[in-house]
Structure formats: C-alpha cells, structure tokens
Design a protein around this motif. Sequence first.
Motif, PDB file in Angstrom:
ATOM      1  N   SER A   1       5.796  -0.989   0.946  1.00  0.00           N
ATOM      2  CA  SER A   1       7.247  -1.082   0.722  1.00  0.00           C
ATOM      3  C   SER A   1       7.903   0.285   0.586  1.00  0.00           C
ATOM      4  CB  SER A   1       7.522  -1.890  -0.547  1.00  0.00           C
ATOM      5  OG  SER A   1       6.967  -1.224  -1.679  1.00  0.00           O
ATOM      6  N   ASP A   2       7.153   1.303   0.122  1.00  0.00           N
ATOM      7  CA  ASP A   2       7.739   2.599  -0.262  1.00  0.00           C
ATOM      8  C   ASP A   2       8.753   2.398  -1.391  1.00  0.00           C
ATOM      9  OD1 ASP A   2       7.989   5.328  -0.242  1.00  0.00           O
ATOM     10  OD2 ASP A   2       8.923   5.463   1.737  1.00  0.00           O
ATOM     11  N   PHE A   3       8.412   1.489  -2.286  1.00  0.00           N
ATOM     12  CA  PHE A   3       9.267   1.201  -3.439  1.00  0.00           C
ATOM     13  C   PHE A   3       9.400   2.446  -4.319  1.00  0.00           C
ATOM     14  CE2 PHE A   3       9.787  -0.034  -7.874  1.00  0.00           C
ATOM     15  CZ  PHE A   3      10.743  -1.027  -7.843  1.00  0.00           C
ATOM     16  N   HIS A   4      10.678   2.749  -4.706  1.00  0.00           N
ATOM     17  CA  HIS A   4      10.933   3.839  -5.642  1.00  0.00           C
ATOM     18  C   HIS A   4      11.603   3.353  -6.922  1.00  0.00           C
ATOM     19  CE1 HIS A   4      10.246   6.476  -2.146  1.00  0.00           C
ATOM     20  NE2 HIS A   4      10.172   7.495  -2.977  1.00  0.00           N
ATOM     21  N   THR A   5      12.554   2.417  -6.775  1.00  0.00           N
ATOM     22  CA  THR A   5      13.373   2.041  -7.936  1.00  0.00           C
ATOM     23  C   THR A   5      13.879   0.602  -7.835  1.00  0.00           C
ATOM     24  OG1 THR A   5      15.498   2.456  -9.043  1.00  0.00           O
ATOM     25  CG2 THR A   5      15.331   3.172  -6.769  1.00  0.00           C
TER      26      THR A   5
ATOM     27  N   ASP B   1       1.813   8.297  -5.057  1.00  0.00           N
ATOM     28  CA  ASP B   1       2.829   9.286  -5.427  1.00  0.00           C
ATOM     29  C   ASP B   1       2.722  10.542  -4.562  1.00  0.00           C
ATOM     30  OD1 ASP B   1       4.637   8.429  -7.537  1.00  0.00           O
ATOM     31  OD2 ASP B   1       2.807   8.058  -8.700  1.00  0.00           O
ATOM     32  N   HIS B   2       3.867  11.257  -4.458  1.00  0.00           N
ATOM     33  CA  HIS B   2       3.929  12.467  -3.629  1.00  0.00           C
ATOM     34  C   HIS B   2       3.041  13.572  -4.206  1.00  0.00           C
ATOM     35  CE1 HIS B   2       7.309  11.090  -1.161  1.00  0.00           C
ATOM     36  NE2 HIS B   2       7.915  10.685  -2.261  1.00  0.00           N
ATOM     37  N   ASP B   3       1.979  13.917  -3.482  1.00  0.00           N
ATOM     38  CA  ASP B   3       1.149  15.077  -3.807  1.00  0.00           C
ATOM     39  C   ASP B   3       0.598  15.074  -5.236  1.00  0.00           C
ATOM     40  OD1 ASP B   3       1.418  16.462  -1.224  1.00  0.00           O
ATOM     41  OD2 ASP B   3       3.535  16.582  -1.765  1.00  0.00           O
TER      42      ASP B   3
ATOM     43  N   ILE C   1      -2.338   8.113  -2.592  1.00  0.00           N
ATOM     44  CA  ILE C   1      -1.504   9.314  -2.671  1.00  0.00           C
ATOM     45  C   ILE C   1      -0.656   9.368  -1.402  1.00  0.00           C
ATOM     46  CG2 ILE C   1      -3.165  10.860  -1.493  1.00  0.00           C
ATOM     47  CD1 ILE C   1      -2.396  12.930  -3.793  1.00  0.00           C
ATOM     48  N   GLU C   2       0.484  10.059  -1.471  1.00  0.00           N
ATOM     49  CA  GLU C   2       1.257  10.368  -0.253  1.00  0.00           C
ATOM     50  C   GLU C   2       1.347  11.884  -0.172  1.00  0.00           C
ATOM     51  OE1 GLU C   2       5.301   8.831   0.012  1.00  0.00           O
ATOM     52  OE2 GLU C   2       5.362   9.225   2.174  1.00  0.00           O
ATOM     53  N   LEU C   3       0.652  12.449   0.815  1.00  0.00           N
ATOM     54  CA  LEU C   3       0.581  13.899   0.956  1.00  0.00           C
ATOM     55  C   LEU C   3       1.585  14.402   1.983  1.00  0.00           C
ATOM     56  CD1 LEU C   3      -3.295  14.115   0.892  1.00  0.00           C
ATOM     57  CD2 LEU C   3      -1.786  15.335  -0.683  1.00  0.00           C
TER      58      LEU C   3
ATOM     59  N   PHE D   1       0.804  -1.227   0.000  1.00  0.00           N
ATOM     60  CA  PHE D   1       0.000   0.000   0.000  1.00  0.00           C
ATOM     61  C   PHE D   1       0.837   1.277   0.000  1.00  0.00           C
ATOM     62  CE2 PHE D   1      -3.952  -2.106   2.153  1.00  0.00           C
ATOM     63  CZ  PHE D   1      -4.246  -2.734   0.948  1.00  0.00           C
ATOM     64  N   HIS D   2       2.051   1.212  -0.552  1.00  0.00           N
ATOM     65  CA  HIS D   2       2.877   2.431  -0.597  1.00  0.00           C
ATOM     66  C   HIS D   2       3.976   2.232  -1.643  1.00  0.00           C
ATOM     67  CE1 HIS D   2       5.032   5.788   1.939  1.00  0.00           C
ATOM     68  NE2 HIS D   2       5.362   5.877   0.652  1.00  0.00           N
ATOM     69  N   CYS D   3       3.879   2.968  -2.739  1.00  0.00           N
ATOM     70  CA  CYS D   3       4.948   2.933  -3.746  1.00  0.00           C
ATOM     71  C   CYS D   3       4.836   4.145  -4.672  1.00  0.00           C
ATOM     72  CB  CYS D   3       4.910   1.638  -4.550  1.00  0.00           C
ATOM     73  SG  CYS D   3       3.417   1.428  -5.518  1.00  0.00           S
ATOM     74  N   HIS D   4       5.880   4.361  -5.447  1.00  0.00           N
ATOM     75  CA  HIS D   4       5.991   5.574  -6.276  1.00  0.00           C
ATOM     76  C   HIS D   4       6.277   5.254  -7.730  1.00  0.00           C
ATOM     77  CE1 HIS D   4       5.942   8.225  -2.763  1.00  0.00           C
ATOM     78  NE2 HIS D   4       6.556   7.211  -2.159  1.00  0.00           N
ATOM     79  N   SER D   5       5.723   6.090  -8.619  1.00  0.00           N
ATOM     80  CA  SER D   5       5.960   5.975 -10.060  1.00  0.00           C
ATOM     81  C   SER D   5       6.610   7.264 -10.557  1.00  0.00           C
ATOM     82  CB  SER D   5       4.631   5.745 -10.786  1.00  0.00           C
ATOM     83  OG  SER D   5       3.904   6.975 -10.848  1.00  0.00           O
TER      84      SER D   5
HETATM   85 MN    MN Z   1       6.824   7.255  -0.087  1.00  0.00          MN
END
Ligand code: MN
Length: 281
Positions: free
Chosen positions: A248-252, A40-42, A65-67, A8-12
């Motif tokens: 996970s807060d996966f980024h890359t 994603d951030h904001d 979203i991650e605000l 429930f936490h990752c970024h594109s």
């Molecule tokens: Mn994050």
Amino acid sequence: MMLEKYDFHCHSTASDGALSPTELVRRAHQQGVTTLALTDHDTTAGLPEATQTAAECGMRLIPGIELSATYANQCLHIVGLNIDAANPLLVEGLVKQQSLRDQRAIKIAEKLEKKGIQGVYQAVTKAAGNGEITRSHFADFLLAQGHVSTQQEAFDRYLSKGKPAFVATQWAALEDVISWIRAAGGIAVLAHPLRYNLSHKWMNRALIDFKQFGGQGVEVVTGRASVDDIRLSWQLAHKHQLYASVGSDFHTPENQWVELGRLAALPDGVQPVWSLLPTLQ
Ligand code: MN
Ligand code: AMP
Ligand code: MN
Ligand code: MN
C-alpha cells in the motif's frame, strides 16, 4: 483455510509514517492483514517493536526496508523483504545512507531559509524524533506554517527535482543496495515502478540491470494503482520474469485514499513474491 491478506510496503515513525510501529501493526491487524512488511526509508529501527506487536496480535511481520538507490542519475526505491537487520553489510550501508539523509536535511533547511522560511531544521529534527528525516517532514512543516496548502504542493513548489529546495543526493548505487539486501538474506523489489517517469527504454534497461544485480521482484499492485497502472506493472514483471509484490505504501490514516491491506487482487500470470518466503510451521 484462512484467507491471506498481504501488504509488503508501509511506513512508521521510524521514517515518515504517522503511526508508531505498534499502532501500525495493530491497524494492519484490524484491517485483516495477515502478513505485513514494515519498510521504513533507510532504517530498520522500527522492526523490533513491530515484530513484538505482531507476535502479540498473531500476525506475521516480515522485516523489511525501503532503500534509496542511485541508478543512471535517478533515485530508485528498492524494497528489501525478509532481511536480517543485524547483517553487518546492511548495517554498514545504513550508517552511510542515514548520514546522507542528515547532511541533505541541513542543506534543504538552508535552501528554505534563503527563501525566508525560518526555523526549518529545528522543526524537522523535532518532528522526526529518533526516526530518519525525509522530505515528507519538510513538506509537513511547510504545510503547517501555511507556505503551501497541501503536502503535494510542498513537493511541487519546493522539494521536487528542479525546485528551489531540492538537494541532489548521491545515494548508494543500485548494485550496492541490492547486494546489502542479498547479504542480509532478503528479496530485493523495485518499489512503485511507474513513479519514476522513466521511458519504456529506460525502464527496461533498469530492470535488466536490476535483475543482473540480484533483484528479484517488482511492485505490481500499490495503494492507489489504477487498472491501467496494474496492467503496466504486471507487464514489467511478466516481461522480465520478476516476482510480483503488493504494497500500500501506507504513511498516515489522514490519507483517505490509502489504507493498510486495501489493495487490488494480483492478476494471474506472474509469480507472487510471497512464494519466495519460507513457509511457517
Ligand atoms: Mn514507501
Ligand atoms: P525522501 O526519501 O526523503 O526523498 O522522501 C521521499 C518521500 O517523500 C516519499 O517516500 C514520499 O513519502 C514523499 N514524497 C515524495 N514525492 C512526493 C510527492 N510528489 N507528493 C507527496 N509525497 C511525496
Ligand atoms: Mn515515504
Ligand atoms: Mn518510495
């Protein structure tokens, strides 16, 4: 019965992730994730593409979203799960947050240029493309130009609070951020609670206020959490009777320590946040 795997936490690339929404969803599917929230951030800009690809894969995509929020002069990250990205209050809030990001990016670039580092703004805007500019983009630039040898070093030497290129930003108040998420029908979750270095006293105050404002969850299992981290976060969820989230807060893919869906099991004794999600027919 199918074994569920939640992340429930990752970024594109809509913010500071390396993968496009499509690549991210496909990777999550390959990793056995059955329900993924893109956070994603904001920004919610990656959600339409992620939703489409998830449908193609037969995977559940939770719009998220991650605000960035301000609370007691601190920046807290609030994950919104199962939001209606078209909600006018949320949309209006995001316009402000994104303009704060743009203004901050200009100021960070100016500070780095005063340190003799040229071409920063042009490089980060190019790297971010249509996505939100984050400090990660500055860190990547400093790394690529050889000013630092790791992303972490870019934060430690330039970008973190108290360092020469840090720009204090007055993000929307915690109360407002939670109200946007709630207006959009979503669940507000305090992201990575141990990353703020709050004292016990302040963390407890923050969670009391967070709950009072309508917050419902706290991340208990995150990508690189140790057994001790999970125990501490579990205690926060338990003590404040908040739903427990996992992300996970996966980024890359380049970070070998964090993978989509690669998360420790959520310990018993707390309510999982997915129990709040509507069940699918
Ligand atoms: Mn994050
Ligand atoms: P921003 O929201 O633009 O301030 O950027 C925050 C993002 O920068 C976080 O979501 C992380 O991806 C990254 N970040 C923040 N602090 C660090 C750090 N110390 N080391 C590496 N990445 C960091
Ligand atoms: Mn990030
Ligand atoms: Mn965060």
